[in-house]
Design an enzyme around this catalytic site. Structure first.
Site, PDB file in Angstrom:
ATOM      1  N   TYR A   1       0.752  -1.336  -0.202  1.00 39.95           N
ATOM      2  CA  TYR A   1      -0.033  -0.334  -0.232  1.00 39.95           C
ATOM      3  C   TYR A   1       0.546   1.650  -0.205  1.00 39.95           C
ATOM      4  O   TYR A   1       0.835   2.747  -0.637  1.00 39.95           O
ATOM      5  CB  TYR A   1      -1.221  -0.101   0.608  1.00 39.95           C
ATOM      6  CG  TYR A   1      -1.526   1.026   1.421  1.00 39.95           C
ATOM      7  CD1 TYR A   1      -3.223   1.721   0.246  1.00 39.95           C
ATOM      8  CD2 TYR A   1      -1.164   2.037   2.662  1.00 39.95           C
ATOM      9  CE1 TYR A   1      -3.491   2.570   0.884  1.00 39.95           C
ATOM     10  CE2 TYR A   1      -2.559   3.613   1.982  1.00 39.95           C
ATOM     11  CZ  TYR A   1      -3.550   3.672   1.198  1.00 39.95           C
ATOM     12  OH  TYR A   1      -4.793   4.631   1.371  1.00 39.95           O
TER      13      TYR A   1
ATOM     14  N   TRP B   1      -4.671   1.642   9.704  1.00 35.52           N
ATOM     15  CA  TRP B   1      -5.106   1.989   8.837  1.00 35.52           C
ATOM     16  C   TRP B   1      -5.449   0.322   8.142  1.00 35.52           C
ATOM     17  O   TRP B   1      -6.111  -0.441   7.303  1.00 35.52           O
ATOM     18  CB  TRP B   1      -5.037   2.930   8.033  1.00 35.52           C
ATOM     19  CG  TRP B   1      -4.668   2.395   7.134  1.00 35.52           C
ATOM     20  CD1 TRP B   1      -3.735   1.893   6.100  1.00 35.52           C
ATOM     21  CD2 TRP B   1      -5.708   2.735   5.919  1.00 35.52           C
ATOM     22  NE1 TRP B   1      -4.748   2.428   3.948  1.00 35.52           N
ATOM     23  CE2 TRP B   1      -5.882   2.802   4.495  1.00 35.52           C
ATOM     24  CE3 TRP B   1      -7.119   3.401   6.333  1.00 35.52           C
ATOM     25  CZ2 TRP B   1      -6.601   3.328   3.603  1.00 35.52           C
ATOM     26  CZ3 TRP B   1      -8.012   3.476   5.313  1.00 35.52           C
ATOM     27  CH2 TRP B   1      -7.873   3.694   3.903  1.00 35.52           C
TER      28      TRP B   1
ATOM     29  N   GLU C   1     -11.622   5.926   4.818  1.00 39.35           N
ATOM     30  CA  GLU C   1     -11.300   7.105   5.598  1.00 39.35           C
ATOM     31  C   GLU C   1     -12.451   6.967   6.802  1.00 39.35           C
ATOM     32  O   GLU C   1     -11.576   6.775   7.812  1.00 39.35           O
ATOM     33  CB  GLU C   1     -11.255   8.106   5.361  1.00 39.35           C
ATOM     34  CG  GLU C   1      -9.587   7.616   4.893  1.00 39.35           C
ATOM     35  CD  GLU C   1      -8.328   7.535   4.940  1.00 39.35           C
ATOM     36  OE1 GLU C   1      -8.221   7.692   5.483  1.00 39.35           O
ATOM     37  OE2 GLU C   1      -7.928   7.345   3.893  1.00 39.35           O
TER      38      GLU C   1
END
Length: 227
Positions: free
Chosen positions: A38, A68, A60
């Site tokens: 990522y 995350w 988000e």
């Protein structure tokens, strides 16, 4: 900051700034292959298009209060559960779909976040119909000029004047779960700003807002935002 980004933990656990076994430095993610990928291929690279930005805002929002990496590990399941984050399909969800989602152990089962995803799909469609469209709205808040490259994690802000202004614009358009921190995390992830640290190879490799970003529009912040 609560989104992925330069770590302030000072540890060498997965998801930190420590170099990997080959000596490759990353702002974050080292030690977890999914997180590394990522960082290397997505974070900070420009994202355009209403549907693509709708998905990022949803992710988000689902991340809020969590790490995350939790969202990354469930991203494909979330995509499947939300019909690929197609705003036209999600906008038609009713109580039955909400119940289905809240019973799905593969996603992040938070009622407010699920409802926000549905309402944000409807807001995305309204913007497309009435103008200017979600992509144009979001990118209008990209700073006109990049700020200095952050040298250390502590140099990376959690919010900015631009993310606060973007939050107000999104809420005025009917979006939910988009506070200034979430908005800035989306700005980082989608390449409006480049918060890769100065010594990060991803920054030198062309990640960030200057790699094909849209021309700033009328919502552009009056001053540069670090990126």
């Amino acid at each position: 900051m609560t989104s992925p980004g330069p770590s302030t933990t000072g540890t060498t656990a997965p998801g930190t700034t420590a170099p990997d076994a080959g000596g490759v430095f990353r702002c974050f993610g080292t030690g977890d292959p999914l997180y590394e990928r990522y960082h290397d291929t997505e974070w900070g690279r420009p994202v355009h298009g209403d549907a693509a930005l709708y998905e990022r805002l949803c992710l988000e929002a689902f991340q809020s209060g969590l790490s995350w990496i939790t969202v990354l590990r469930r991203r494909e399941t979330l995509r499947a559960a939300f019909d690929g984050f197609d705003p036209e399909r999600v906008a038609r969800y009713g109580p039955g779909e909400e119940a289905r989602l809240l019973a799905d152990p593969g996603i992040i089962r938070n009622r407010l976040k699920v409802r926000a995803a549905v309402e944000n799909a409807r807001a995305t469609l309204r913007l497309a119909e009435e103008g200017p469209g979600l992509s144009q709205l979001v990118w209008s808040f990209a700073p006109a000029e990049p700020g200095p490259a952050p040298l250390e994690p502590a140099d990376v802000p959690a919010t900015t004047t631009a993310s606060t202004a973007l939050t107000k614009a999104l809420k005025a358009a009917g979006f939910r779960f988009v506070g200034p921190t979430t908005a800035y995390a989306a700005m980082q992830a989608c390449g409006l700003v480049d918060d890769h640290l100065a010594r990060c190879p991803a920054r030198r490799a062309g990640a960030g807002r200057d790699a094909g970003r849209a021309v700033p529009g009328p919502g552009t912040a009056p001053e540069g935002v670090p990126g």
